[in-house]
Design a protein around this motif. Structure first.
Motif, short mmCIF file in Angstrom:
data_model
loop_
_atom_site.label_atom_id
_atom_site.label_comp_id
_atom_site.label_asym_id
_atom_site.label_seq_id
_atom_site.Cartn_x
_atom_site.Cartn_y
_atom_site.Cartn_z
N ASN A 136 0.41 8.29 10.11
CA ASN A 136 0.55 7.16 9.08
C ASN A 136 -0.88 7.74 7.75
O ASN A 136 -0.66 7.75 7.05
CB ASN A 136 0.27 5.38 9.68
CG ASN A 136 1.68 5.05 9.76
OD1 ASN A 136 2.42 4.16 9.19
ND2 ASN A 136 1.69 5.20 10.65
N THR A 149 -0.07 10.14 5.35
CA THR A 149 0.41 9.88 3.85
C THR A 149 -0.42 9.68 2.95
O THR A 149 0.13 9.90 1.71
CB THR A 149 1.34 8.47 3.86
OG1 THR A 149 0.54 7.70 4.68
CG2 THR A 149 2.76 8.60 5.06
N GLY A 195 -0.42 2.16 -3.05
CA GLY A 195 0.67 2.20 -2.72
C GLY A 195 0.56 1.27 -2.71
O GLY A 195 1.09 0.55 -2.04
N GLY A 196 -0.33 0.30 -2.85
CA GLY A 196 -0.12 -1.56 -2.37
C GLY A 196 -0.25 -1.32 -1.34
O GLY A 196 -0.52 -3.01 -1.52
N GLY A 197 -1.75 -0.81 -0.83
CA GLY A 197 -2.13 -1.48 0.39
C GLY A 197 -1.16 -1.16 2.06
O GLY A 197 -1.50 -1.23 3.03
N GLU A 198 0.01 -0.45 1.03
CA GLU A 198 0.81 -1.15 3.04
C GLU A 198 0.27 0.42 3.67
O GLU A 198 0.28 0.05 4.45
CB GLU A 198 2.04 -0.98 2.17
CG GLU A 198 3.38 -0.50 3.23
CD GLU A 198 4.84 -0.09 2.75
OE1 GLU A 198 5.48 0.33 3.73
OE2 GLU A 198 4.87 0.25 1.24
N ILE A 199 0.27 1.24 2.75
CA ILE A 199 -0.36 2.58 3.84
C ILE A 199 -1.77 1.98 5.03
O ILE A 199 -1.62 2.60 6.06
CB ILE A 199 -0.03 4.07 3.00
CG1 ILE A 199 0.51 4.31 2.13
CG2 ILE A 199 -1.05 4.96 3.98
CD1 ILE A 199 0.38 6.14 1.18
N ASN A 200 -2.24 1.53 4.21
CA ASN A 200 -3.85 1.28 4.45
C ASN A 200 -3.27 0.30 6.21
O ASN A 200 -3.71 0.81 7.13
CB ASN A 200 -5.22 0.77 4.26
CG ASN A 200 -5.49 1.88 3.10
OD1 ASN A 200 -5.06 2.72 3.27
ND2 ASN A 200 -5.89 0.98 1.83
N ALA A 201 -2.51 -0.54 6.01
CA ALA A 201 -1.94 -1.43 6.89
C ALA A 201 -1.20 -1.04 8.08
O ALA A 201 -1.79 -0.72 9.13
CB ALA A 201 -1.31 -2.69 6.06
N ARG A 202 -0.38 -0.03 7.44
CA ARG A 202 0.05 1.36 8.94
C ARG A 202 -0.79 1.76 9.47
O ARG A 202 -0.45 1.69 10.85
CB ARG A 202 1.33 1.85 7.61
CG ARG A 202 2.84 0.66 7.40
CD ARG A 202 3.88 1.95 6.93
NE ARG A 202 5.04 1.72 6.49
CZ ARG A 202 6.30 1.34 6.16
NH1 ARG A 202 5.61 2.92 5.68
NH2 ARG A 202 6.90 1.35 5.42
N GLN A 214 -2.60 -0.79 12.08
CA GLN A 214 -1.97 -1.26 12.65
C GLN A 214 -1.90 0.37 14.15
O GLN A 214 -1.87 -0.01 15.03
CB GLN A 214 -1.15 -1.78 12.19
CG GLN A 214 0.00 -2.31 13.38
CD GLN A 214 1.70 -2.71 12.61
OE1 GLN A 214 2.18 -2.22 11.43
NE2 GLN A 214 2.49 -3.35 13.88
#
Length: 299
Positions: free
Chosen positions: A129, A132, A173-180, A183
């Motif tokens: 993750n 990315t 990427g809209g924060g998706e990469i950071n969130a993944r 987690q």
């Protein structure tokens, strides 16, 4: 559990028979006026209590038999079960210290090995993750050939060839990469914490079984001495009663001491053998030869 339940029932039955016989003797002496009524009542009470224990022991055998059948998946014939032999030799590896077992457990324990794999999986997932976020560089190359079919350029062939470097740079990427990534990192930290908890639990169980294995030998030796002394005490008490120097209560007390010693000795022997197996299982060094070593104790 089944073998100990059977041994316990055997000792309880012997206790009941001894107390019953003593109750009959006390009753005859009481009827002849040679013994007090309290002696007879004490003997009768002890015999009835022993009888109740025999019933309880038989129930324990049945429960243990059902449990064993559920484990092995087939009926158990109590008459065909191998019993613990009369001779009892100690396993020849008492010189191995706890630190040796500790190192083996940390390296070979199945539960800890599985949790180490979980840590590596979580770590790789976190790295995937995180990756990315980084630019991606690809080498691209292609070659193509085409023949025209139009009326103007019919039968004309066009060959195309190219090679180059393709760079992909993620900007947002809209924060998706950071969130993944967050987690995945949390899962990695959880895997590390779970391993620490399991390691403490495994080492605590290892220490427990090691101490049981080491102390059981001394316990068996002490109980064997107690068994021998209790047997002599019972004989001495019976002679003392005949000589008028001891009372019926002294015989009952001596009998109970002997039966308790027999039961505790049997339990200590089983505890010694099971702690040996659990010690090797926890340390991750359990082998088929260990089962064969224990099987040699039963005839």
């Amino acid at each position: 559990d089944l073998l100990f339940a059977m041994d316990r029932a055997r000792y309880q039955l012997a206790e009941f028979e001894a107390f019953s016989e003593q109750a009959k003797v006390s009753k005859r002496l009481f009827e002849k006026g040679e013994a007090a009524q309290t002696d007879y009542l004490q003997s009768e009470s002890s015999a009835q209590i022993a009888k109740a224990k025999v019933t309880e022991s038989n129930d324990e055998i049945e429960n243990a038999r059902i449990k064993l059948e559920g484990i092995i998946g087939q009926p158990v014939d109590l008459n065909k079960i191998a019993k613990l032999g009369n001779t009892f030799a100690y396993i020849k590896n008492d010189t191995v210290g706890f630190d040796v077992f500790r190192e083996k457990a940390l390296a070979n324990n199945a539960e800890l090995l599985a949790m180490k794999d979980q840590i590596e999986i979580a770590n790789q997932e976190y790295k995937k993750n995180i990756a990315t976020h980084f630019p991606v560089v690809n080498l691209v190359a292609a070659a193509s050939s085409a023949t025209s079919t139009t009326t103007v350029t019919i039968n004309q062939r066009a060959n195309t060839t190219y090679a180059g470097v393709q760079v992909s740079l993620p900007i947002y990427g809209g924060g998706e990469i950071n969130a993944r990534s967050t987690q995945a990192y949390a899962n990695y930290q959880k895997a590390l914490a779970d391993y620490d908890v399991a390691r403490v639990r495994v080492l605590a169980e290892l220490r427990k079984q090691f101490n049981l294995y080491q102390s059981s030998k001394a316990k068996i030796q002490a109980l064997m001495a107690a068994q021998s002394a209790s047997t002599k005490l019972v004989d001495s008490m019976r002679r003392g009663v005949k000589a008028g120097e001891r009372t019926n209560l002294d015989i009952l007390t001596a009998d109970k001491t002997l039966f308790n010693a027999n039961q505790d000795l049997a339990q200590a022997k089983y505890q010694y053998l099971t702690s040996f197996l659990r010690l090797n299982q926890t340390s991750g060094t359990f082998e088929f030869d260990d089962l064969q070593t224990i099987a040699n104790y039963f005839k």
